[in-house]
Design an enzyme around this catalytic site. Structure first.
Site, short mmCIF file in Angstrom:
data_model
loop_
_atom_site.label_atom_id
_atom_site.label_comp_id
_atom_site.label_asym_id
_atom_site.label_seq_id
_atom_site.Cartn_x
_atom_site.Cartn_y
_atom_site.Cartn_z
N ASP A 200 0.81 -1.23 0.00
CA ASP A 200 0.00 0.00 0.00
C ASP A 200 0.84 1.28 0.00
O ASP A 200 0.30 2.37 -0.08
CB ASP A 200 -0.93 0.03 1.22
CG ASP A 200 -1.91 -1.12 1.21
OD1 ASP A 200 -2.08 -1.73 0.14
OD2 ASP A 200 -2.50 -1.40 2.26
N ILE A 352 -3.81 -11.21 -7.76
CA ILE A 352 -2.98 -11.14 -8.96
C ILE A 352 -1.97 -10.01 -8.81
O ILE A 352 -0.80 -10.13 -9.13
CB ILE A 352 -3.86 -10.93 -10.21
CG1 ILE A 352 -4.75 -12.15 -10.41
CG2 ILE A 352 -3.02 -10.65 -11.45
CD1 ILE A 352 -5.86 -11.98 -11.41
N VAL A 353 -2.44 -8.91 -8.23
CA VAL A 353 -1.58 -7.74 -8.07
C VAL A 353 -0.42 -8.03 -7.11
O VAL A 353 0.70 -7.61 -7.32
CB VAL A 353 -2.42 -6.54 -7.54
CG1 VAL A 353 -1.55 -5.42 -7.03
CG2 VAL A 353 -3.36 -6.03 -8.63
N ARG A 354 -0.69 -8.80 -6.05
CA ARG A 354 0.36 -8.95 -5.05
C ARG A 354 1.27 -10.15 -5.26
O ARG A 354 2.31 -10.25 -4.63
CB ARG A 354 -0.25 -9.00 -3.65
CG ARG A 354 -1.12 -10.18 -3.37
CD ARG A 354 -1.65 -10.13 -1.96
NE ARG A 354 -1.50 -11.43 -1.36
CZ ARG A 354 -1.85 -11.74 -0.13
NH1 ARG A 354 -2.37 -10.83 0.66
NH2 ARG A 354 -1.67 -12.95 0.35
#
Ligand code: ATP
Ligand code: MG
Length: 429
Positions: A200, A352-354
């Site tokens: 983040d 998917i992003v992480r």
């Protein structure tokens, strides 16, 4: 100037083994090489303006004798691009620069430091980690859940670990701080150095956290999908939920990069659904004007609106209500009640992003963080973490960083840029 001091295990009595590379001198740093908190005239009025941070980098004299030094690495908390890069960077730096030959990789987060779980540590060598940065996740595994500090320090003692590198988020770093305190209470000579992880980008006193660039590049791909979906149907709405429990940096950057986003909803800025100033009316107006709309929502946005899930996770973190599903239902119901056709496509790409491998920018950043962490630990610095501030790598005390989070300033430039880019109403309450 007020120096932010880093705890030290004692005087450095060994000459650094780092040697000249060709005719290039090693750019040794001293603790007097410092980076100022503020680099603007306006910033001089801020309470922290007098602070200065120690610059990271190799020290000419070091605390640990490399031939007798044992290192441990642990990764905790959620996945983030770049974890493997950091592990690899630490192993390379230990072996190749300092000649350390014993590097343990503790398995499954802090569980790996508690012997009764039976997770045997890996012995890490440069050959075994050479390719790991090409993969997402962490080769060591991770976990949540509080572990007994005393038992973890027992393990460090039993295994003769002199330096523990801890890679993780705010919870992990609080745990690292507790481990360092217990080490001190026992009068041991062990360093604990953190490498902060947060997808983040919400760590205080840091320009950016590793993995953030990769994550938001991935998020931009998802924004493009949401836009394509929105354009392909009558009154198409692409609704995309992104990471961001307490800070909406990924949502803001993804929207700015794509610039086809109509609404960005983040935890720092409240909004309502109903009423003439609410999101639903603003969306109706936008659809009437453009025929489609893209909404990007950070997972921690609008928590006061959606029913929060009960309880906490294994580490005691509050579980959040699903704002994405809430918006989907509310938007569909709103337009159905008005007999208006709307085709909403909801996309939640969070895992998917992480879980993707770090991109080249993050590859470089992670290498630099790992190198800085090893230099600091070898110089006997402890209860600290490495990070970047004003483009320089610095040392920060663990406790200074874990007492709060960096947020998107709702009156600041970033949020203003988002409002300009989306054209959404500045106030939706
Ligand atoms: P993420 O960004 O994914 O939330 P995190 O590091 O904050 O990462 P957590 O699951 O909150 O993830 O914490 C990681 C580990 O740190 C857990 O094993 C948790 O129990 C431990 N931990 C958290 N706070 C403390 C604390 N105050 N003392 C000791 N251990 C802690
Ligand atoms: Mg956390």
């Amino acid at each position: 100037m007020l120096n932010v001091d880093i705890p030290s295990l004692g005087p450095c009595q060994f000459a650094s083994p780092l040697h000249q590379i060709g005719s290039t001198e090693v750019p040794f740093k001293t603790d007097q090489d410092r980076i100022l908190y503020s680099n603007t005239v306006r910033g001089l009025e801020e309470p922290e303006s007098a602070l200065s941070f120690e610059e990271a980098g190799p020290r000419e004299q070091i605390f640990f004798d490399p031939a007798r030094t044992t290192v441990g690495i642990v990764t905790c908390g959620g996945l983030c691009p770049g974890l493997n890069d950091i592990i690899r960077g630490i192993v390379y730096q230990c072996y190749r620069q300092y000649g350390i030959t014993k590097v343990y990789g503790f398995r499954y987060g802090y569980e790996g430091l508690v012997q009764r779980y039976g997770h045997t540590p890996l012995m890490l060598r440069p050959e075994s980690v050479a390719q790991i940065h090409n993969f997402g996740g962490t080769i060591l595994g991770s976990s949540r859940g509080q572990q007994p500090i005393g038992e973890m320090v027992d393990t460090l003692e039993d295994m003769g670990v002199d330096i523990l590198f801890v890679i993780g988020g705010d919870g992990t770093l609080r745990g690292a701080s507790e481990i360092a305190k217990e080490i001190k209470n026992r009068g041991l000579r062990k360093a604990v150095v953190g490498i902060p992880k947060t997808i983040d980008n919400d760590i205080m006193y840091l320009d950016k956290s590793f993995g953030f660039e990769t994550a938001f590049a991935e998020a931009v791909n998802a924004v493009k999908c949401a836009y394509t979906e929105a354009c392909g149907a009558v009154n198409g709405v692409g609704l995309l939920k992104l990471m961001g429990r307490d800070s909406g940096f990924i949502a803001c950057y993804a929207a700015l990069a794509g610039s086809n986003v109509d609404f960005v909803l983040i935890p720092e800025v409240s909004f309502t659904m109903e009423g003439t100033a609410g999101l639903l009316e603003a969306l109706r107006y936008r659809l009437a004007k453009r025929g489609s709309a893209v909404i990007v929502v950070a997972e921690g946005a609008g928590q006061e609106l959606c029913q929060a899930a009960d309880g906490t996770d294994a580490s005691g973190n509050k579980r959040y209500g699903d704002i994405g599903l809430f918006l989907k239902d509310q938007i569909n119901a709103f337009f159905k009640a008005r007999r208006m056709e709307v085709n909403l496509k909801y996309i939640d790409p969070s895992y998917i992003v992480r879980s993707v491998p770090a991109n080249p920018q993050d590859n470089v950043y992670c290498s630099r963080l790992a190198q800085s962490a090893v230099h600091a630990a070898m110089a006997g610095k402890t209860s600290m973490l490495v990070g970047r501030w004003h483009n320089a790598f610095v040392h920060l005390p663990l406790d200074m960083v874990t007492h709060g989070r960096r947020k998107v300033d709702s009156k600041g430039e970033l949020w203003h840029a988002v409002l300009e880019s989306t054209g959404q109403p500045a106030i939706m309450v």
